[in-house]
Design a protein around this motif. Structure first.
Motif, PDB file in Angstrom:
ATOM      1  N   PRO A 182     199.763 154.941  57.118  1.00  0.00           N
ATOM      2  CA  PRO A 182     200.809 155.689  57.431  1.00  0.00           C
ATOM      3  C   PRO A 182     201.276 157.024  58.157  1.00  0.00           C
ATOM      4  O   PRO A 182     200.054 158.083  57.961  1.00  0.00           O
ATOM      5  N   ARG A 183     202.293 157.855  58.130  1.00  0.00           N
ATOM      6  CA  ARG A 183     202.529 159.071  59.409  1.00  0.00           C
ATOM      7  C   ARG A 183     201.798 159.934  58.784  1.00  0.00           C
ATOM      8  O   ARG A 183     201.505 160.816  59.516  1.00  0.00           O
ATOM      9  N   ARG A 184     201.799 160.292  56.668  1.00  0.00           N
ATOM     10  CA  ARG A 184     201.089 161.546  56.647  1.00  0.00           C
ATOM     11  C   ARG A 184     199.383 161.605  57.198  1.00  0.00           C
ATOM     12  O   ARG A 184     198.476 162.532  57.415  1.00  0.00           O
ATOM     13  N   ILE A 185     198.887 160.233  57.155  1.00  0.00           N
ATOM     14  CA  ILE A 185     197.280 159.666  57.215  1.00  0.00           C
ATOM     15  C   ILE A 185     197.646 160.500  58.550  1.00  0.00           C
ATOM     16  O   ILE A 185     196.155 160.841  59.262  1.00  0.00           O
ATOM     17  N   VAL A 186     197.517 159.627  59.453  1.00  0.00           N
ATOM     18  CA  VAL A 186     198.084 159.699  61.374  1.00  0.00           C
ATOM     19  C   VAL A 186     197.845 161.600  61.750  1.00  0.00           C
ATOM     20  O   VAL A 186     196.887 162.266  61.912  1.00  0.00           O
ATOM     21  N   GLU A 187     199.153 161.744  60.789  1.00  0.00           N
ATOM     22  CA  GLU A 187     199.564 163.173  61.246  1.00  0.00           C
ATOM     23  C   GLU A 187     198.341 164.185  60.724  1.00  0.00           C
ATOM     24  O   GLU A 187     197.883 165.294  61.831  1.00  0.00           O
ATOM     25  N   ARG A 188     197.118 163.820  59.580  1.00  0.00           N
ATOM     26  CA  ARG A 188     196.447 164.965  59.230  1.00  0.00           C
ATOM     27  C   ARG A 188     194.533 164.451  60.442  1.00  0.00           C
ATOM     28  O   ARG A 188     194.294 165.503  60.545  1.00  0.00           O
ATOM     29  N   ALA A 189     194.714 162.922  60.438  1.00  0.00           N
ATOM     30  CA  ALA A 189     193.494 162.587  61.062  1.00  0.00           C
ATOM     31  C   ALA A 189     193.728 163.318  62.963  1.00  0.00           C
ATOM     32  O   ALA A 189     192.295 163.544  63.243  1.00  0.00           O
ATOM     33  N   ASN A 191     195.423 165.751  63.789  1.00  0.00           N
ATOM     34  CA  ASN A 191     195.323 167.473  63.711  1.00  0.00           C
ATOM     35  C   ASN A 191     193.959 167.854  63.283  1.00  0.00           C
ATOM     36  O   ASN A 191     193.575 168.574  64.225  1.00  0.00           O
ATOM     37  N   GLN A 192     193.492 166.703  62.671  1.00  0.00           N
ATOM     38  CA  GLN A 192     191.962 167.120  62.544  1.00  0.00           C
ATOM     39  C   GLN A 192     190.936 166.551  63.568  1.00  0.00           C
ATOM     40  O   GLN A 192     189.721 167.537  63.472  1.00  0.00           O
ATOM     41  N   GLY A 193     191.559 166.196  64.792  1.00  0.00           N
ATOM     42  CA  GLY A 193     190.410 164.925  65.393  1.00  0.00           C
ATOM     43  C   GLY A 193     189.147 164.539  64.566  1.00  0.00           C
ATOM     44  O   GLY A 193     188.427 163.970  65.021  1.00  0.00           O
ATOM     45  N   LYS A 194     190.012 163.409  64.082  1.00  0.00           N
ATOM     46  CA  LYS A 194     189.191 162.120  62.746  1.00  0.00           C
ATOM     47  C   LYS A 194     188.725 161.064  63.450  1.00  0.00           C
ATOM     48  O   LYS A 194     189.421 160.433  63.872  1.00  0.00           O
ATOM     49  N   LEU A 195     187.265 161.440  62.768  1.00  0.00           N
ATOM     50  CA  LEU A 195     186.679 159.692  63.416  1.00  0.00           C
ATOM     51  C   LEU A 195     186.169 159.186  62.383  1.00  0.00           C
ATOM     52  O   LEU A 195     185.165 159.767  60.855  1.00  0.00           O
ATOM     53  N   PHE A 196     186.777 158.050  61.796  1.00  0.00           N
ATOM     54  CA  PHE A 196     186.871 157.196  60.509  1.00  0.00           C
ATOM     55  C   PHE A 196     185.663 156.504  60.133  1.00  0.00           C
ATOM     56  O   PHE A 196     185.147 155.936  61.380  1.00  0.00           O
ATOM     57  N   SER A 197     184.496 156.932  59.285  1.00  0.00           N
ATOM     58  CA  SER A 197     183.327 155.467  59.713  1.00  0.00           C
ATOM     59  C   SER A 197     184.118 154.241  58.911  1.00  0.00           C
ATOM     60  O   SER A 197     185.338 154.413  58.532  1.00  0.00           O
ATOM     61  N   THR A 198     183.477 153.371  59.206  1.00  0.00           N
ATOM     62  CA  THR A 198     184.396 152.033  58.965  1.00  0.00           C
ATOM     63  C   THR A 198     184.744 151.783  57.836  1.00  0.00           C
ATOM     64  O   THR A 198     185.885 151.131  57.182  1.00  0.00           O
ATOM     65  N   GLN A 199     183.678 152.516  56.667  1.00  0.00           N
ATOM     66  CA  GLN A 199     184.313 152.843  55.281  1.00  0.00           C
ATOM     67  C   GLN A 199     185.574 153.386  55.103  1.00  0.00           C
ATOM     68  O   GLN A 199     186.336 152.606  54.137  1.00  0.00           O
ATOM     69  N   GLU A 200     185.714 153.824  55.912  1.00  0.00           N
ATOM     70  CA  GLU A 200     186.230 155.193  55.912  1.00  0.00           C
ATOM     71  C   GLU A 200     187.544 154.461  56.270  1.00  0.00           C
ATOM     72  O   GLU A 200     189.187 154.471  55.860  1.00  0.00           O
ATOM     73  N   ALA A 201     187.987 153.404  57.638  1.00  0.00           N
ATOM     74  CA  ALA A 201     188.361 153.186  58.753  1.00  0.00           C
ATOM     75  C   ALA A 201     189.498 151.821  57.836  1.00  0.00           C
ATOM     76  O   ALA A 201     190.801 152.315  57.296  1.00  0.00           O
ATOM     77  N   LEU A 202     188.917 151.314  56.057  1.00  0.00           N
ATOM     78  CA  LEU A 202     188.771 150.061  55.207  1.00  0.00           C
ATOM     79  C   LEU A 202     190.010 150.695  54.057  1.00  0.00           C
ATOM     80  O   LEU A 202     190.751 150.012  54.357  1.00  0.00           O
TER      81      LEU A 202
END
Ligand SMILES: CC/C=C\C/C=C\C/C=C\CC/C=C/CC(=O)SCCNC(=O)CCNC(=O)[C@H](O)C(C)(C)COP(=O)(O)OP(=O)(O)OC[C@H]1O[C@@H](n2cnc3c(N)ncnc32)[C@H](O)[C@@H]1OP(=O)(O)O
Length: 286
Positions: A182-189, A191-202
């Protein structure tokens, strides 16, 4: 109208080599930075990136990937699974050395081939899935999002962490991310420069499934590809491309403009200083 424009634009990137047999394909037809294995029973092709140590997207690897995708598509394989022959890294993303104090002509070639790779993968006519058997930062993540399905092994990271080192991403890269999240998650991620763990990505839906081993990941990708068995392949391809039309059009409508903006940005002191610090950080990690 839409369908005609899609077909028209797709012709621009249509594979040229459409006469190879599955046998020669499975023997590999490029310089060895990628390998293709076709399963005789299922007809599914597994495309592995094979550039030690971390599958950085160099010019050569990107050329090989495009050739391989085209060959697999031309040979009418039932599906394509993108994976890595490294058991720790899917792909470390773009080759950062190409972006640091770059030769201007080579930088243009580099960015253009990156656009080509994304288009080839994004518009591949057959079903595609990524078996993410290692870290997938930055363009590694963008390649995975260009596939239709993602299965990832535990204890790795995936995401676009560009802002951490003062990089921006092109609109089409953002849209690729946004076609999955979703757009709001993309925008936040982003902007944060977020790398998701496998579990978070799921949990957020960046990946579709977790697998216990590479073998399982390949089997889960193959099962996903099997879900299209009842669909007419031509109708499926056209439907896929219609669904992706707006994302792709963004790039196709002004490839030269995207190239110019990227080259200009890469040459800024802000970008070069961020990159220099990032490259130092990678060295110091040792
Ligand atoms: C208005 C403006 C409009 C538009 C502008 C738009 C855009 C233009 C600007 C920029 C483009 C932005 C796009 C970004 C996409 C990208 O893909 S950039 C690449 C980002 N990738 C990374 O940052 C990954 C860095 N690597 C790592 O984090 C780790 O290497 C990794 C977790 C993948 C693996 O870790 P590990 O197994 O421990 O390996 P090492 O870290 O030891 O690495 C081994 C050697 O490989 C070298 N290396 C790693 N990654 C890269 C890389 N991406 N490029 C080049 N080299 C890399 C690393 O330095 C080690 O080298 P050594 O052995 O020390 O010689």
């Amino acid at each position: 109208m839409l369908r005609n424009s899609l077909i028209g634009s797709l012709r621009q990137i249509k594979p040229i080599l459409c006469s190879q047999s599955l046998r020669s394909l499975s023997n590999g037809a490029n310089s060895g930075l990628t390998t293709i294995e076709v399963d005789d029973k299922s007809g599914i092709a597994t495309l592995s990136m094979n550039l030690p140590p971390v599958n950085t997207l160099t010019l050569n690897l990107m050329h090989d990937l495009i050739d391989s995708i085209n060959q697999i598509e031309c040979n009418k394989s039932r599906g394509l699974i993108l994976t890595s022959s490294n058991d720790k890294v899917f792909s470390a993303g773009l080759d950062l050395k190409e972006l640091y104090k770059p030769d201007q002509e080579r930088l243009k070639e580099f960015w253009t081939i990156f656009q080509d790779l994304w288009l080839a993968l994004h518009l591949c006519g057959i079903p595609t899935a990524a078996a993410i058997n290692g870290h997938a930062p930055a363009a590694g993540c963008i390649m995975a999002t260009a596939c239709e399905y993602r299965v990832m092994l535990p204890d790795f990271v995936i995401g676009v962490h560009a802002t951490r080192f003062s990089f921006l991403v092109s609109k089409w890269m953002m849209l690729s991310y946004q076609s999955v999240l979703p757009r709001r998650i993309v925008e936040r991620a982003l902007n944060q420069g977020k790398l998701f763990s496998t579990q978070e990505a799921l949990e957020v839906g960046l990946i579709d499934e977790v697998a216990g081993s590479k073998k399982e990941a390949l089997a889960q990708c193959a099962a996903f590809i099997g879900t299209f068995d009842k669909a007419n392949p031509i109708a499926r391809t056209l439907t896929k491309r219609m669904c992706r039309d707006s994302d792709v059009t963004e790039l196709l409508r002004d490839r030269a403009g995207d190239l110019r903006a990227c080259v200009d940005y890469i040459n800024t002191p802000l970008f070069q200083e961020g990159l220099s610090a990032h490259l130092e950080g990678l060295k110091e990690k040792k």
